[in-house]
Each structure stands twice: as structure tokens, then as C-alpha cells.
Design a protein around this motif. Structure first.
Motif, PDB file in Angstrom:
ATOM      1  N   LYS A  16     -23.238   9.210  11.314  1.00 12.73           N
ATOM      2  CA  LYS A  16     -23.721   9.303   9.852  1.00 12.73           C
ATOM      3  C   LYS A  16     -23.752   7.984   9.398  1.00 12.73           C
ATOM      4  CE  LYS A  16     -23.243  14.756   9.519  1.00 12.73           C
ATOM      5  NZ  LYS A  16     -22.720  15.466   8.565  1.00 12.73           N
ATOM      6  N   SER A  42     -27.361  12.886  18.343  1.00 11.22           N
ATOM      7  CA  SER A  42     -28.112  13.433  17.561  1.00 11.22           C
ATOM      8  C   SER A  42     -28.962  12.763  17.126  1.00 11.22           C
ATOM      9  CB  SER A  42     -27.726  13.920  16.553  1.00 11.22           C
ATOM     10  OG  SER A  42     -27.112  13.462  15.283  1.00 11.22           O
ATOM     11  N   THR A  44     -30.383  13.509  13.764  1.00 12.20           N
ATOM     12  CA  THR A  44     -30.375  14.093  12.545  1.00 12.20           C
ATOM     13  C   THR A  44     -29.159  13.710  11.937  1.00 12.20           C
ATOM     14  OG1 THR A  44     -30.830  15.953  13.457  1.00 12.20           O
ATOM     15  CG2 THR A  44     -30.139  16.180  11.398  1.00 12.20           C
ATOM     16  N   ASP A  45     -28.251  13.157  12.858  1.00  7.80           N
ATOM     17  CA  ASP A  45     -26.881  12.412  11.940  1.00  7.80           C
ATOM     18  C   ASP A  45     -27.790  10.588  11.778  1.00  7.80           C
ATOM     19  OD1 ASP A  45     -25.594  14.490  11.982  1.00  7.80           O
ATOM     20  OD2 ASP A  45     -24.611  13.968  12.916  1.00  7.80           O
ATOM     21  N   GLY A  47     -30.891   9.920  11.972  1.00  7.77           N
ATOM     22  CA  GLY A  47     -32.135   9.995  10.401  1.00  7.77           C
ATOM     23  C   GLY A  47     -32.646   8.760  10.966  1.00  7.77           C
TER      24      GLY A  47
END
Length: 262
Positions: A16, A42, A44-45, A47
């Protein structure tokens, strides 16, 4: 400092933060295609819309629980009997979907590499393993080079002063007389010599540091060349000095990779 290759994983617990740093850097003008992002977890983390390289972190499948990497009362990680080829075939679908540009493995021995190369549809682009002059991985490098697979070296300066170096009696690579002599000859630091040795073997290096001066120093490798004698002397330092054995996790698992010489 000019770095463009970012290597991370869920296990590092920093995706993140890296995603935020990338977002800020892209907003400042750097283009996505100018950065090579490797991960083992991932989008998602981070972005991101895609990864340049997606790695299977380990051939052993860990169980998930309420806690990250749950352990039993004997200090052993909960593992699953999922074969790594099942995971690999799922990763191939990510390439098909355009979510990752390339896929690879990490901590795989030669036999496990052979299984993926034989039974997989997409060839692994990379095998990321611990490697430094005390753990040259010469057999694995020769094998992967013949198969067109790139080796990436983590722990390329053998974690000087770490608990692992002391526990496994690896010694301080940066104080090794051979490394020090070669570094003095070239007017470079021992760390730079260790990193340059890998680059001249066509091995990708991902040194880690939290010290800005050392982060800069680790990138200053392209104004000198190690001689054949230098390379040979460093090659001879190999003593199977592995630091990362994953010994508390899964040494009894059928896919634990370190029963085989690297």
C-alpha cells in the motif's frame, strides 16, 4: 536516485505504501511504462492496472487465517497440499487476462523449475532466489540460462550483521578479504563489488537499504568492470551460505525446495 525496478510482495507488508509512492510519482510526471513493478500479491494494494512481473513467492502453499501466516503451537506454519502447478496454471490465466505482463517463480530448485517448464503453458520469465558470493547458485544459474529464464538475486550482499548471518555462521561477506581486496583495487565498496559480480553474471539484483547514501551507492555500478580473475576469485567463495531456509515454516512439506543443491 533513478531506480525504476520495484520488487515487493504481500509478505513484505509494504504494497500500500509503495502504491501511494507510485501514485505520487505518476502524478509528478513519471509514466507507468517507465517503471517495472514486480510483486507476489495484489494490484489493488499497489493501485495499478497491471504488473510487469508476478511471482509465486514459494513452492509451498501456505494456509490463510485470521492472522497473516498463521503458525501452530510448535512454531510450524499451516500449509496446504496444493501443488505449485495448480497455482502456476491460475497465474497463466492472469497473463491471458492482461493483468500481468509476465509470470515467474521464487525459491524454486532445478527439479521444480523443470516441472514448471515441462508442464506449464507459459515459461517462467524469472526465478528469484537468494544469491550472493557465499551462495552462488551456480548450477541453478547455468540451468536457467540454458532454458532462457532470468535469475533475480535477493539478499545479494548477504544481510551483513543480521541475526540470520550469525545463526547460520555465514560470516560478514562485506569483510571477506577477497571482496575487500577487489574493492580496494577498483576504488569501490565491497557491496558494489558483490552487486557488480551478479550483474556480470547476467543476474538481476534487488539490494535493499533504508540508508539514502547506500541506496545511491548501490546504483553506482556502471563505471568499472571486474576482471576474469576477479570473477573467478569471487566464484570460489561459494560455501552454500544460505540465510533464508524457511526452516520454522515448512521443512517437512513435500515441496520444501532446499533439500536439493542450488
Amino acid at each position: 536516485m533513478g531506480y525504476r525496478h520495484i520488487d515487493t510482495a504481500e509478505y513484505y507488508r509494504n504494497e500500500k505504501e509503495i502504491g501511494q509512492a507510485l501514485h505520487e510519482t505518476f502524478a509528478a510526471g513519471l509514466k507507468r511504462e517507465e517503471v517495472f513493478v514486480t510483486s507476489k500479491r495484489s494490484l489493488t494494494d499497489l493501485g495499478l492496472d497491471y504488473l510487469d512481473l508476478y511471482l509465486m513467492h514459494f513452492p509451498v502453499a501456505y494456509a490463510r487465517g485470521d492472522n497473516f501466516l498463521p503458525f501452530d503451537d510448535k512454531g510450524q506454519a499451516f500449509t496446504l497440499d496444493i501443488h505449485f502447478m495448480e497455482t502456476w496454471k491460475a497465474m497463466e490465466k492472469l497473463v491471458d487476462a492482461g493483468l500481468v505482463k509476465a509470470i515467474g517463480v521464487s525459491n524454486f530448485n532445478i527439479s521444480q523449475m523443470e516441472e514448471v517448464l515441462t508442464n506449464g503453458r507459459i515459461k517462467p520469465a524469472v526465478n528469484q532466489v537468494e544469491s550472493h558470493p557465499y551462495l552462488g547458485c551456480h548450477r541453478l544459474l547455468e540451468y536457467c540460462t540454458a532454458k532462457g529464464v532470468v535469475i533475480t538475486a535477493y539478499c545479494p550482499i548477504a544481510r551483513p550483521g543480521s541475526q540470520e548471518a550469525e545463526e547460520y555462521k555465514v560470516g560478514s561477506l562485506l569483510e571477506d578479504p577477497v571482496i575487500v581486496e577487489i574493492s580496494n583495487k577498483h576504488g569501490k565498496t565491497p557491496a558494489q563489488v558483490c552487486l557488480k559480480w551478479q550483474i556480470q553474471r547476467n543476474v538481476v539484483v534487488i539490494p535493499k537499504s533504508s540508508t539514502p547514501a547506500r541506496i545511491k551507492e548501490n546504483s553506482q555500478l556502471f563505471d568499472f568492470e571486474l576482471s576474469e580473475d576477479d570473477m573467478s576469485a569471487i566464484n570460489k567463495l561459494d560455501k552454500n551460505g544460505r540465510l533464508c531456509w524457511f526452516s520454522l515454516a515448512c521443512t517437512t512439506h513435500q515441496h520444501w525446495p532446499f533439500d536439493e543443491e542450488f
